[in-house]
Design a protein around this motif. Structure first.
Motif, PDB file in Angstrom:
ATOM      1  N   GLU A 107       0.815  -1.210   0.000  1.00  0.00           N
ATOM      2  CA  GLU A 107       0.000   0.000   0.000  1.00  0.00           C
ATOM      3  C   GLU A 107       0.849   1.261   0.000  1.00  0.00           C
ATOM      4  O   GLU A 107       0.555   2.216  -0.725  1.00  0.00           O
ATOM      5  N   PRO A 129      -7.870  -0.899  -1.375  1.00  0.00           N
ATOM      6  CA  PRO A 129      -7.546  -2.104  -2.152  1.00  0.00           C
ATOM      7  C   PRO A 129      -8.750  -2.508  -3.004  1.00  0.00           C
ATOM      8  O   PRO A 129      -9.889  -2.437  -2.556  1.00  0.00           O
ATOM      9  N   PHE A 144      -4.882  -1.107  -6.265  1.00  0.00           N
ATOM     10  CA  PHE A 144      -5.247  -0.065  -5.309  1.00  0.00           C
ATOM     11  C   PHE A 144      -5.886   1.101  -6.057  1.00  0.00           C
ATOM     12  O   PHE A 144      -5.517   1.413  -7.190  1.00  0.00           O
TER      13      PHE A 144
END
Length: 593
Positions: A107, A129, A144
């Motif tokens: 991330e 996500p 993402f």
């Protein structure tokens, strides 16, 4: 009958609603900048960075030994980290260039990738996500969505597997996407133009047409409706001689005059862009948009109008200016390709020599019903194009096509360069004029009318000459340059000539030789060179190269001659205007299409 009328009426209403949706969405596409529809207003495209020698030394082919059919291995850095992209028969694998492990995008790294591709004023708002999204039709997988709190609600999508930016989306993109759905009757957004709704609308349209035809037949049989094919008369005077013609009312004055062998100059074939087909009518004759753009206010007040913009139903009487132009029978002497899409034609005149000035053109009268056959001496990389033409064998009405002489006057030949116009998507056939002329065989004849045009050298001026051209605009510019070099005291010449790639440069060797002999300065410019490493001359748009050169000179020392494709011509004229060049020192030839 009443039920049929009722059903026809309601079907028409539904189709009218759909027509309004098409109109609204079509206006949107026409008015809105297409760059704003892609959602990439704040997209900052990063160029891949090559790996250093030390990083390359760490790579090992053992990392992709388990893959079959490897076709390509790409190496580059992503935000400083080495990455290997291996293309194989089953797809693409992304590896970490440090140890050969599968590339993983977490991330935090996805945020960095998104921020690197974002150039807008907003800041990162949230990271989500995802495995799929309706905003990316062809993407499935792990990834993402990174949102930015800017004025466009920008969303950046990053793929976890590859660590690349899939695309940007924002509110303008959503609006454009819905406009596409409305315009193509594709409300699912799947870009499927053969969906159920579209099929239903097509069936309704077919029913509407059939029911309308049935109602029309019934009305005609009942005697309640009558129609006739209207005709109108045109009175024309040429040099004091009066003529009167009767033809279909919808035909233009230019069409009727040319059909009856009254010589009228027309460079754009009736498009209203060249301003040559001027006739004198009554001052109260309606003024069209093309009349106003091509003629002066004084001419308009005196009744001058463009004959291609008025039908004989509304314009009944005109005075046609006399001209020295006449018809000639030209016999093809030689025909050869000088680029993959352009052919040089050399003609000899059956009668006396054609008197013309460099920069002028002739109108070729393409006969009605002309078909095609494959010409001889076709370059190998062009044979497939002509196979397609030979299979078409279309028919057409007689047409006129204008081509400029490609050499200065005085020789025994007339030389023209004809660009072949291939069959475009949805068109019934290739270009009528170019196909016919490119298929002429040596010894065959064609009728041409002229000479026409005022794209000629400014006489008496001592200024230097600057020529700016592109594509097929080479023909008149070459003739003007030859005429200048043959004059008693040739003036200094600067020639900028643009093409897409090396293969489309006309008469390159000829002008390089003139440059080497110090007879002129020749600057070829390529906008899309196929092999940039082998092209040592200027690249980009020809008017931009000319501008950079002119900014370093005293422009008051030059007269300018311009000819080329419409966009190139418009951009060059705008550039000269911005530099403050007096319009009286600018001559140009407008192709008009």
């Amino acid at each position: 009958m009443k039920f049929l009328q009722w059903l026809h009426r309601w079907t028409g209403l539904i189709l009218l609603i759909q027509l309004m949706l098409w109109t609204v969405s079509g206006l949107y596409f026409a008015l809105v900048d297409h760059h704003g529809m892609g959602g990439q207003q704040y997209f900052s495209q990063e160029q891949p960075e090559p790996l250093s020698r030390a990083q390359l030394a760490k790579l090992s082919s053992d990392w992709w030994d388990d893959l079959n059919g490897v076709t390509q291995v790409l190496t580059y850095r992503a935000l400083g980290l080495p990455r290997v992209e291996v293309h194989h028969q089953d797809g693409i694998r992304y590896l970490d260039g440090r140890d050969g492990s599968r590339w993983q995008t977490n991330e935090d790294f996805a945020q960095q990738i998104a921020q690197a591709s974002y150039s807008g004023p907003g800041s990162l708002a949230r990271v989500t996500p995802i495995e799929r999204t309706r905003e990316l039709r062809d993407w499935r997988g792990q990834g993402f969505r990174i949102d930015f709190d800017d004025d466009l609600n920008t969303r950046v999508y990053v793929d976890r597997t590859s660590g690349t930016v899939i695309d940007h989306r924002n509110t303008p993109w959503v609006v454009a996407d819905w406009m596409f759905r409305l315009h193509f009757i594709d409300y699912t957004g799947g870009r499927n133009f053969n969906n159920l709704v579209a099929i239903v609308v097509a069936v309704m349209t077919l029913w509407f047409a059939l029911s309308g035809f049935i109602l029309l037949v019934k009305l005609l049989n009942s005697g309640e409706m009558r129609f006739t094919l209207r005709k109108a008369s045109l009175s024309a005077s040429v040099g004091g001689q009066a003529f009167k013609f009767t033809d279909k009312a919808h035909k233009t004055v230019l069409q009727v005059l040319q059909h009856n062998d009254i010589t009228v100059e027309s460079g754009c074939g009736g498009g209203g862009t060249c301003g040559f087909c001027v006739v004198k009518a009554s001052p109260d004759t309606p003024i069209t948009v093309s009349d106003r753009s091509q003629l002066s206010q004084t001419q308009l007040n005196e009744g001058y109008r463009l004959s291609c913009q008025h039908s004989i139903e509304t314009l009944h009487q005109v005075e046609v200016p006399e001209t020295d132009a006449r018809k000639y029978s030209l016999r093809l002497k030689e025909s050869r390709f000088i680029t993959p899409m352009l052919r040089e034609l050399r003609f000899e005149v059956d009668e006396e020599q054609v008197e013309y000035a460099a920069g002028q053109y002739m109108q070729f009268l393409i006969p009605a019903g002309a078909g095609q056959s494959r010409p001889v001496d076709i370059p190998e990389d062009f044979v497939s194009e002509w196979h397609a033409i030979a299979a078409t064998n279309f028919r057409h009405d007689a047409v006129r096509r204008s081509y400029s002489m490609a050499t200065a006057a005085g020789g025994t030949e007339l030389v023209f360069t004809v660009r072949y116009q291939p069959q475009s998507s949805g068109a019934p056939a290739p270009g009528v004029g170019s196909s016919y002329l490119c298929n002429l065989k040596p010894g065959e004849t064609i009728v041409a009318e002229g000479p026409y045009g005022d794209f000629q050298r400014l006489e008496g001026a001592e200024r230097k000459l600057c020529f700016i051209g592109g594509g097929a605009g080479m023909a008149p510019l070459r003739a003007l340059i030859q005429e200048e070099l043959e004059s008693h005291s040739p003036r200094p010449i600067q020639f900028f000539y643009g093409a897409r790639n090396r293969g489309e440069l006309l008469y390159m060797d000829e002008f390089v030789e003139l440059d080497n002999a110090n007879k002129l300065r020749f600057i070829p410019v390529l906008s899309s060179p196929r092999e940039a490493c082998k092209w040592s001359h200027a690249q980009g748009f020809v008017h931009e190269t000319a501008k950079a050169w002119l900014e370093q000179r005293d422009i008051s020392e030059y007269d300018f001659y311009i000819c080329g494709p419409p966009r190139m011509l418009a951009a060059t004229l705008t550039m000269l205007n911005e530099l403050g060049v007096d319009s009286s020192r600018v001559r140009y030839d407008d192709f008009g299409n």
